[in-house]
Structures are given as C-alpha cells and as structure tokens.
Design an enzyme around this catalytic site. Structure first.
Site, PDB file in Angstrom:
ATOM      1  N   LYS A   1      24.295  12.038   0.010  1.00 20.63           N
ATOM      2  CA  LYS A   1      24.053  14.134   0.319  1.00 20.63           C
ATOM      3  C   LYS A   1      24.486  14.715   1.424  1.00 20.63           C
ATOM      4  CE  LYS A   1      20.812  13.892  -2.966  1.00 20.63           C
ATOM      5  NZ  LYS A   1      20.512  12.570  -2.534  1.00 20.63           N
TER       6      LYS A   1
ATOM      7  N   ARG B   1      15.032  18.343  -7.741  1.00 18.41           N
ATOM      8  CA  ARG B   1      14.998  16.629  -7.896  1.00 18.41           C
ATOM      9  C   ARG B   1      14.244  16.324  -9.518  1.00 18.41           C
ATOM     10  NH1 ARG B   1      15.060  14.939  -2.118  1.00 18.41           N
ATOM     11  NH2 ARG B   1      15.255  12.674  -1.951  1.00 18.41           N
TER      12      ARG B   1
ATOM     13  N   ARG C   1      20.646   2.687   7.941  1.00 19.52           N
ATOM     14  CA  ARG C   1      21.447   3.607   8.378  1.00 19.52           C
ATOM     15  C   ARG C   1      20.332   4.176   9.438  1.00 19.52           C
ATOM     16  NH1 ARG C   1      20.266   8.705   4.424  1.00 19.52           N
ATOM     17  NH2 ARG C   1      18.281   8.629   4.725  1.00 19.52           N
TER      18      ARG C   1
ATOM     19  N   ARG D   1      14.562   5.689   9.468  1.00 18.23           N
ATOM     20  CA  ARG D   1      12.889   6.233   8.989  1.00 18.23           C
ATOM     21  C   ARG D   1      11.976   6.041   8.010  1.00 18.23           C
ATOM     22  NH1 ARG D   1      16.630  10.991   5.161  1.00 18.23           N
ATOM     23  NH2 ARG D   1      15.179  10.234   3.779  1.00 18.23           N
TER      24      ARG D   1
ATOM     25  N   ARG E   1      11.899   4.948  -4.915  1.00 19.42           N
ATOM     26  CA  ARG E   1      12.860   6.486  -4.795  1.00 19.42           C
ATOM     27  C   ARG E   1      13.995   6.207  -5.572  1.00 19.42           C
ATOM     28  NH1 ARG E   1      14.319   7.580   0.938  1.00 19.42           N
ATOM     29  NH2 ARG E   1      14.871   9.646  -0.115  1.00 19.42           N
TER      30      ARG E   1
HETATM   31  P1  AMP Z   1      15.948  13.468   1.828  1.00 20.88           P
HETATM   32  O1  AMP Z   1      15.549  13.218   3.068  1.00 20.88           O
HETATM   33  O2  AMP Z   1      16.476  14.339   0.586  1.00 20.88           O
HETATM   34  O3  AMP Z   1      16.364  11.646   0.855  1.00 20.88           O
HETATM   35  O4  AMP Z   1      13.450  13.658   1.123  1.00 20.88           O
HETATM   36  C1  AMP Z   1      13.021  12.596   1.638  1.00 20.88           C
HETATM   37  C2  AMP Z   1      11.606  13.293   1.029  1.00 20.88           C
HETATM   38  O5  AMP Z   1      11.117  14.057   0.422  1.00 20.88           O
HETATM   39  C3  AMP Z   1      11.944  12.253  -0.751  1.00 20.88           C
HETATM   40  O6  AMP Z   1      11.748  11.447  -0.888  1.00 20.88           O
HETATM   41  C4  AMP Z   1      10.228  13.779  -1.022  1.00 20.88           C
HETATM   42  O7  AMP Z   1       9.708  12.708  -0.523  1.00 20.88           O
HETATM   43  C5  AMP Z   1      10.797  14.428  -0.169  1.00 20.88           C
HETATM   44  N1  AMP Z   1      11.307  15.851  -1.366  1.00 20.88           N
HETATM   45  C6  AMP Z   1      12.865  16.339  -0.850  1.00 20.88           C
HETATM   46  N2  AMP Z   1      13.271  16.717  -1.754  1.00 20.88           N
HETATM   47  C7  AMP Z   1      12.002  17.040  -2.434  1.00 20.88           C
HETATM   48  C8  AMP Z   1      11.918  17.793  -4.053  1.00 20.88           C
HETATM   49  N3  AMP Z   1      13.163  19.168  -4.028  1.00 20.88           N
HETATM   50  N4  AMP Z   1      10.958  17.334  -3.986  1.00 20.88           N
HETATM   51  C9  AMP Z   1      10.343  16.954  -4.030  1.00 20.88           C
HETATM   52  N5  AMP Z   1      10.056  16.233  -3.511  1.00 20.88           N
HETATM   53  C10 AMP Z   1      11.381  16.331  -2.336  1.00 20.88           C
END
Ligand code: AMP
Length: 207
Positions: A13, A88, A122, A152, A163
């Site tokens: 994404k 989400r 990654r 990360r 996840r």
């Molecule tokens: P990402 O970088 O989008 O993979 O997000 C990393 C982490 O941030 C996720 O695993 C969640 O813990 C948190 N996170 C990001 N976006 C959301 C969301 N819309 N709702 C809840 N937690 C989020």
C-alpha cells in the site's frame, strides 16, 4: 478524488500510494506513518499507540479516528487524498463516511505466502521513509537521502502473522462494505506492474 488503499500488511500500500501521489496530485495519508511520527516525538498519541503497534494490534478507534479527522481537515487535503492504512475496521469506515466522500477503494490482493516472503527483507529509511527490500537492494543506506535503513519492530515474522489474523478478522470485512466502489488489483508482482493496473482501472472508470 479521494481514494482508500485496502490490503493486508505488506501488500504494498505504501509504495503504491507514493506512486499515485505523483500521478494524481493527491496527498498521502498513512495512519501508520502518523503514529510513527507521534511515537518519535513522544506525544500523548504516540505513547498510547506504541504498545498496540509493537504487538501487531490495532490502535483503539477513538485515538485513530481523531488523529485521522484532524489530518483530513488540513488545507492540503482539500484537493484529494489517498488513505493508506485507514480505515481498518467497519467502525472506522462509518466514522470516515461522516467526514469525507470516498470515490474509489483499491484492494491490493497478495497471497499470504508472498507476504511472508517479503517480511524478512523489508527495510525502511530512517530519514525519508522510503521502503526497500533486501532481495532487491543490498545497501544499508537510502539511495535517495543517504540515511540508515532499519527493520520496523512490527515487521518481525511472528508479529506479521498476528497482523494478518487481525486483518482477516477486522479489516477484510471492508471489502464487502465498499463493494460498490472497489477496484481489485494483483499486488504480487513488481510495484510498477501494480501501479500500471491501477492506472488502467482508473482510466477505464472515467470512460
Ligand atoms: P501500517 O504502517 O499501516 O502497517 O501501520 C502500522 C501499525 O499502526 C498497525 O499495525 C496498527 O497497529 C497501527 N495502525 C495504523 N493504522 C491504523 C488504523 N487505521 N487503525 C488502528 N491501528 C492502526
């Protein structure tokens, strides 16, 4: 044009969003990046979000929705935005429907076996956030800004498997929720290939 990118963790994404920002003159809003920024700056949101993120769980809706609404309300988003990582959950989608109109939802479809292969490799740039994979980039510094690359904490295989479960249970129901405006693309090949599919679909939608 307001767009949502939907897809499991590691479906690509972030990379797709970056390509689309240039092509369509949109602002990218990544809730994951906003949380990481808050964690780096040790804000109240950051302190609350960190424990959830490190475990691979979703940050509670009240915190996430407030952070996102504040971001969408800023001037630079008024010409269109691309949401990467939000909504989400159905609750987040309902909240979003009250503050913005969404034109298109793009679903990035990637088999979980491919996702697990991507995980270990990654790396993210500490400076500009550019994303690399050790399978295709062996240096430890960013090609664009020269900063160090890192893995990360929530990119460890165990966390990613969790996840993916969270995605299946809480996020995947959004595919039906947005069925009317959903465009599905295959995200298992190169980022460029995915981007080409998206451009073709968006073009054909205009006609
Ligand atoms: P990402 O970088 O989008 O993979 O997000 C990393 C982490 O941030 C996720 O695993 C969640 O813990 C948190 N996170 C990001 N976006 C959301 C969301 N819309 N709702 C809840 N937690 C989020």
């Amino acid at each position: 044009m307001n767009i949502i990118l939907l897809g499991a963790p590691f479906s690509g994404k972030g990379t797709l969003a970056r390509n689309m920002v240039n092509e369509y003159n949109l602002v990218q809003i990544s809730t994951g990046d906003l949380f990481r920024e808050n964690i780096k700056n040790q804000t109240e949101i950051g302190l609350e979000a960190k424990s959830y993120i490190d475990k691979g769980n979703l940050v509670p809706d009240d915190v996430t929705i407030k952070m996102l609404s504040d971001r969408i309300a800023q001037d630079d988003c008024q010409n269109g935005f691309i949401l990467d990582g939000f909504p989400r959950s159905i609750e987040q989608a309902v909240a979003l429907s009250k503050i913005a109109n969404i034109d298109i939802v793009i679903l990035l479809d990637v088999p979980y076996s491919t996702i697990e292969q991507r995980v270990e490799g990654r790396r993210v740039c500490t400076g500009c956030g550019e994303i690399y994979n050790t399978m295709t980039y062996s240096k430890t510094e960013c090609e664009k800004c020269g900063s160090a690359l890192y893995q990360r904490d929530d990119d460890k295989l165990e966390t990613v498997r969790h996840r993916l479960e969270v995605y299946d249970q809480i996020t995947a129901p959004l595919i039906d929720f947005y069925a009317d405006i959903l465009l599905k693309v295959q995200g298992a090949d190169s980022p460029l290939d995915t981007f080409e599919q998206v451009k073709t679909l968006i073009e054909s939608r205009k006609n």
